[in-house]
Design an enzyme around this catalytic site. Structure first.
Site, PDB file in Angstrom:
ATOM      1  N   TYR A 195       0.851  -1.190   0.000  1.00  0.00           N
ATOM      2  CA  TYR A 195       0.000   0.000   0.000  1.00  0.00           C
ATOM      3  C   TYR A 195       0.889   1.242   0.000  1.00  0.00           C
ATOM      4  CZ  TYR A 195      -4.187   2.726   1.509  1.00  0.00           C
ATOM      5  OH  TYR A 195      -5.243   3.607   1.597  1.00  0.00           O
ATOM      6  N   CYS A 196       0.668   2.147  -0.970  1.00  0.00           N
ATOM      7  CA  CYS A 196       1.383   3.423  -1.048  1.00  0.00           C
ATOM      8  C   CYS A 196       2.898   3.175  -1.128  1.00  0.00           C
ATOM      9  CB  CYS A 196       0.989   4.302   0.127  1.00  0.00           C
ATOM     10  SG  CYS A 196       1.549   6.019  -0.006  1.00  0.00           S
ATOM     11  N   ILE A 197       3.695   3.768  -0.221  1.00  0.00           N
ATOM     12  CA  ILE A 197       5.136   3.531  -0.259  1.00  0.00           C
ATOM     13  C   ILE A 197       5.449   2.069   0.029  1.00  0.00           C
ATOM     14  CG2 ILE A 197       5.544   4.120   2.157  1.00  0.00           C
ATOM     15  CD1 ILE A 197       8.175   5.373   1.352  1.00  0.00           C
ATOM     16  N   GLY A 219       3.876  -0.275  -1.410  1.00  0.00           N
ATOM     17  CA  GLY A 219       3.867  -0.839  -2.753  1.00  0.00           C
ATOM     18  C   GLY A 219       5.101  -0.462  -3.542  1.00  0.00           C
ATOM     19  N   PHE A 222      -1.669  -1.040  -3.968  1.00  0.00           N
ATOM     20  CA  PHE A 222      -2.703  -0.068  -3.666  1.00  0.00           C
ATOM     21  C   PHE A 222      -2.094   1.327  -3.740  1.00  0.00           C
ATOM     22  CE2 PHE A 222      -4.804  -3.263  -0.493  1.00  0.00           C
ATOM     23  CZ  PHE A 222      -5.307  -4.000  -1.558  1.00  0.00           C
TER      24      PHE A 222
END
Length: 589
Positions: free
Chosen positions: A325-327, A329, A353
């Site tokens: 998710y975010c960083i 990812g 994400f």
């Protein structure tokens, strides 16, 4: 002889309380550490460039400068004349306003009261004049223009009449109605915020006493099965008799805490994944302190691999499905590249994400990711060993200042309201520090130099790019995301070398678009068969809209990669119950 009107007893008592609170406020402000101007705004070079552009326009196009001033004076005089005429007739008309509705001016007095109506319209005239003057400057490049536009907007938002007691009808009415009690409560809220943040001004967005992680949020049943100095690994208890053979491990961002995925039972993505018959592991990152100053991106990639080792060992599987998710990812992307270089095929599929991997367009962050601001962060890191949660939160808040700074400040400090008991905003205020080395590597090597796309990002002795990501992929981006704009997410995702990849575009923003359970039926999503050889526009033009959450679409995709069903796995006693201990560590520094 002038008659003295006695002050009501309640108001007199409130005035005394204000004096006491003012002393506390001064004391709290005095505790603030030595400020670093370089992280508070653009550096001197930017202002010199702006001043130079204005002087250049004055020298080369004096008529243009005079025209701007004459237009501003003309609008101001017309406004004054019209207001004077209306007052002479004993009434005032609502101003013509072709712009979008502004929630700040919802009180009817902004339309009907001569004083407030005049102030509102003059503010709008001033704002228009400032925007015109800023946009007409001949600045050297798009970055300078974007920074000028951002700074101008910040000043305009800050100077809104709603931000001042004397020109805020809601606050004045509330103060009179409560005999000053609302202002006292507001000052108490302000003092509390300044004291809790070490002398810094950071507005509370939610009631800190309304939630306790592990009690009324973050309550999905699980066990901490592994712990290092950087993370805890949580295995969640199965709720089905059988589970898919291949486990799932989620890597949330360490910029925030993982329980955004597990706020309440009805909107918990963690609970939902478990209910779909998956053995789910989630990483809970430690809130870094100065001892983590030398922790870099390589350490986080190594932690990903270590967590995967534990997942495979505990499930007896040779492969797993990973989610970032975010960083989280972005770092999963780097981890996949490292594993590819090493010939390690443990990751069966990966889901991203709201993940950025191509930073060629910096969007709203272009304002901050320049030499002056980065230099200020380097000074912070050298002094403290970390980039503090307070600075991170303040920076992110000013990307949406009216919603996350001035609006809450008015409600908390002028109206004296208790911040709402809102789980999402509570999580938003439960920030984390960032290790110094990791912060600079991420900002310089990934964001500014775009190494995952360009020459390669060197991590754990390997140089990796998006071309090294070949496993089956699914990505979810959000249509109104201002942190990770979906077009930028798409562009990076399209450059991966995977032959099997799917992109889902959810309605809403960075959080609400992801935490979008099927039961709510609130936000829909887009799917497209256009592929990734064209542009994001080609993908969107081909896309079809589907009502409801994207979770079931992703769930079906994940199920197809998760293998046959086996007996559910009990994590046992482990090191303690979920949500673990690291999630309770609050940021300082």
């Amino acid at each position: 002889m002038q008659r003295v009107v006695p002050v009501p007893q309640q108001m007199a008592e409130n005035i005394d309380r204000i004096e006491t609170l003012s002393h506390r406020l001064m004391s709290a402000l005095a505790s603030r550490a030595m400020p670093n101007p370089a992280v508070d705004g653009p550096g001197a070079e930017f202002f010199m460039t702006t001043a130079g552009a204005w002087m250049k326009m004055l020298a080369e196009q004096p008529a243009r400068v005079i025209e701007q001033q004459v237009n501003f004076w003309g609008e101001t005089l017309k406004h004054y004349a019209r207001a004077s005429q209306m007052l002479a007739r004993g009434k005032i008309a609502a101003p013509e306003d072709d712009g979008p509705q502004d929630r700040r001016f919802a009180n009817p007095l902004w339309q009907t009261h001569p004083f407030f109506n005049y102030v509102k319209r003059q503010y709008q005239i001033n704002a228009d004049a400032m925007r015109t003057a800023a946009s007409d400057l001949d600045l050297p490049d798009d970055v300078a223009k974007r920074r000028m536009s951002w700074l101008t907007s910040q000043i305009i938002d800050m100077m809104a009449p709603t931000n001042f007691l004397a020109t805020n009808p809601d606050a004045l009415e509330k103060a009179i109605e409560t005999e000053g009690e609302s202002l006292v409560r507001g000052l108490e809220n302000l003092v509390r915020d300044v004291e809790q943040n070490g002398g810094e001004f950071l507005v509370s967005l939610a009631d800190r006493d309304a939630f306790t992680v592990g009690e009324n949020i973050g309550t999905t049943s699980g066990t901490v099965v592994y712990r290092t100095d950087l993370f805890e690994l949580i295995q969640y208890h199965p709720t089905t008799e059988q589970v898919h053979a291949m486990p799932v491990v989620m890597f949330p961002p360490w910029i925030n805490k993982f329980y955004i995925l597990d706020l309440k039972p009805q909107n918990s993505l963690i609970r939902w994944v478990v209910e779909q018959g998956h053995t789910l592991f989630v990483v809970s990152w430690k809130n870094p302190d100065a001892s983590h100053a030398d922790t870099g991106m390589g350490d986080y990639v190594a932690a990903y691999i270590e967590a995967m080792d534990q997942v495979m060992e505990r499930t007896g599987q040779k492969k797993l499905n990973a989610v970032g998710y975010c960083i989280g990812g972005t770092t999963l992307t780097a981890t996949l590249g490292v594993l590819k270089k090493r010939g390690d095929d443990r990751v069966n599929s990966a889901t991203f994400f709201t993940t950025l991997t191509d930073f060629s367009e910096l969007g709203e962050f272009a304002t901050f990711l320049q030499d002056d601001f980065i230099g200020g962060i380097e000074e912070e890191v050298a002094r403290k060993g970390l980039f503090s949660a307070i600075l991170m939160s303040r920076t992110m808040s000013f990307l949406r200042a009216n919603d996350l700074v001035w609006g809450p400040a008015i409600r908390n400090y002028m109206l004296g309201e208790t911040p709402p008991a809102f789980d999402l905003l509570y999580w938003n205020g439960d920030s984390t520090n960032l290790p110094g080395r990791m912060t600079l590597e991420y900002l310089n090597e990934l964001c500014r130099q775009n190494h995952l796309v360009a020459e390669g990002f060197e991590v754990l002795g390997e140089k990796v790019t998006l071309a090294d990501v070949t496993v089956p992929l699914c990505a979810v981006a959000c249509e109104t995301d201002h942190i990770a704009p979906w077009k930028d997410c798409w562009r990076g995702f399209a450059q991966t070398a995977s032959r099997d990849k799917r992109f889902i575009l959810s309605e809403s923003g960075h959080i609400a678009g992801i935490i979008n359970p099927p039961s709510k039926k609130k936000y829909g999503h887009y799917l497209s068969n256009a592929g990734f050889d064209g542009t994001w526009q080609d993908w969107k033009d081909d896309a079809s809209f589907h009502q409801g959450s994207w979770w079931p679409v992703w769930g079906k995709w994940l199920e197809e990669t998760a293998g046959p069903m086996v007996a559910a796995r009990d994590p046992g006693q482990g090191l303690g119950p979920a949500p673990g201990t690291y999630v309770h560590q609050r940021a300082n520094g």
